[in-house]
Design a protein around this motif. Structure first.
Motif, short mmCIF file in Angstrom:
data_model
loop_
_atom_site.label_atom_id
_atom_site.label_comp_id
_atom_site.label_asym_id
_atom_site.label_seq_id
_atom_site.Cartn_x
_atom_site.Cartn_y
_atom_site.Cartn_z
N LEU A 1 0.83 -1.19 0.00
CA LEU A 1 0.00 0.00 0.00
C LEU A 1 0.87 1.25 0.00
N GLU A 2 1.88 1.24 0.83
CA GLU A 2 2.77 2.40 0.92
C GLU A 2 3.44 2.70 -0.42
N SER A 3 3.78 1.67 -1.19
CA SER A 3 4.44 1.89 -2.48
C SER A 3 3.49 2.49 -3.52
N ARG A 4 2.18 2.43 -3.28
CA ARG A 4 1.20 2.95 -4.23
C ARG A 4 0.67 4.34 -3.87
N VAL A 5 1.03 4.81 -2.71
CA VAL A 5 0.58 6.12 -2.26
C VAL A 5 1.68 7.13 -2.57
N TYR A 6 1.38 8.05 -3.46
CA TYR A 6 2.37 9.05 -3.87
C TYR A 6 2.66 10.03 -2.74
N ALA A 7 1.60 10.57 -2.17
CA ALA A 7 1.77 11.53 -1.08
C ALA A 7 0.60 11.38 -0.12
N ARG A 8 0.91 11.23 1.13
CA ARG A 8 -0.12 11.13 2.14
C ARG A 8 -0.65 12.53 2.43
N GLN A 9 -1.96 12.67 2.42
CA GLN A 9 -2.59 13.96 2.67
C GLN A 9 -3.37 13.91 3.97
N GLU A 10 -3.04 14.79 4.87
CA GLU A 10 -3.80 14.92 6.12
C GLU A 10 -4.84 16.01 5.90
N ILE A 11 -6.07 15.70 6.20
CA ILE A 11 -7.15 16.67 6.07
C ILE A 11 -7.65 16.97 7.46
N GLY A 12 -7.50 18.20 7.85
CA GLY A 12 -7.91 18.61 9.20
C GLY A 12 -9.41 18.76 9.31
N ARG A 13 -9.83 19.04 10.52
CA ARG A 13 -11.23 19.25 10.80
C ARG A 13 -11.74 20.50 10.09
N MET A 14 -12.95 20.40 9.54
CA MET A 14 -13.58 21.53 8.88
C MET A 14 -14.17 22.46 9.95
N PRO A 15 -13.87 23.74 9.89
CA PRO A 15 -14.45 24.67 10.86
C PRO A 15 -15.98 24.71 10.73
#
Length: 97
Positions: free
Chosen positions: A8-22
């Motif tokens: 899985l890690e080899s297929r993920v180009y960039a991990r995106q963290e999405i924060g809480r929506m205000p």
């Protein structure tokens, strides 16, 4: 991403963290996210975020899925408080992040 998942890690180009929506963004973003929310009462959307979604987009996706299923089963055409409360019971207990 855990090292225990190398494929899985080899297929993920960039991990995106999405924060809480205000909370102030929720009444605009959520009706644009899915048509079921476009017809929903503004105050109901705010209450849903405060009680269950907590600005978490993944939680909104789960709630929306359960609501659409509930609308189809009941023949309703709009989200109402009763259906929303039934939807909460289908969610796992989750604290705000």
């Amino acid at each position: 991403m855990p090292q225990s998942e190398p494929m899985l890690e080899s297929r993920v180009y960039a991990r995106q963290e999405i924060g809480r929506m205000p909370l102030e963004e929720v009444p605009t973003v959520i009706p644009a996210f899915h048509p079921v929310w476009a017809k929903a009462d503004h105050d109901l959307i705010v209450v849903c975020d405060q009680e269950a979604a907590h600005g978490n987009f993944r939680a909104w996706a789960k709630i929306t899925h359960h609501l659409v299923t509930g609308l189809n089963k009941t023949g309703r055409t709009r989200v109402d408080e009763e259906l929303l409360r039934r939807t909460y019971s289908k969610l796992s207990a989750r604290q705000p992040v």
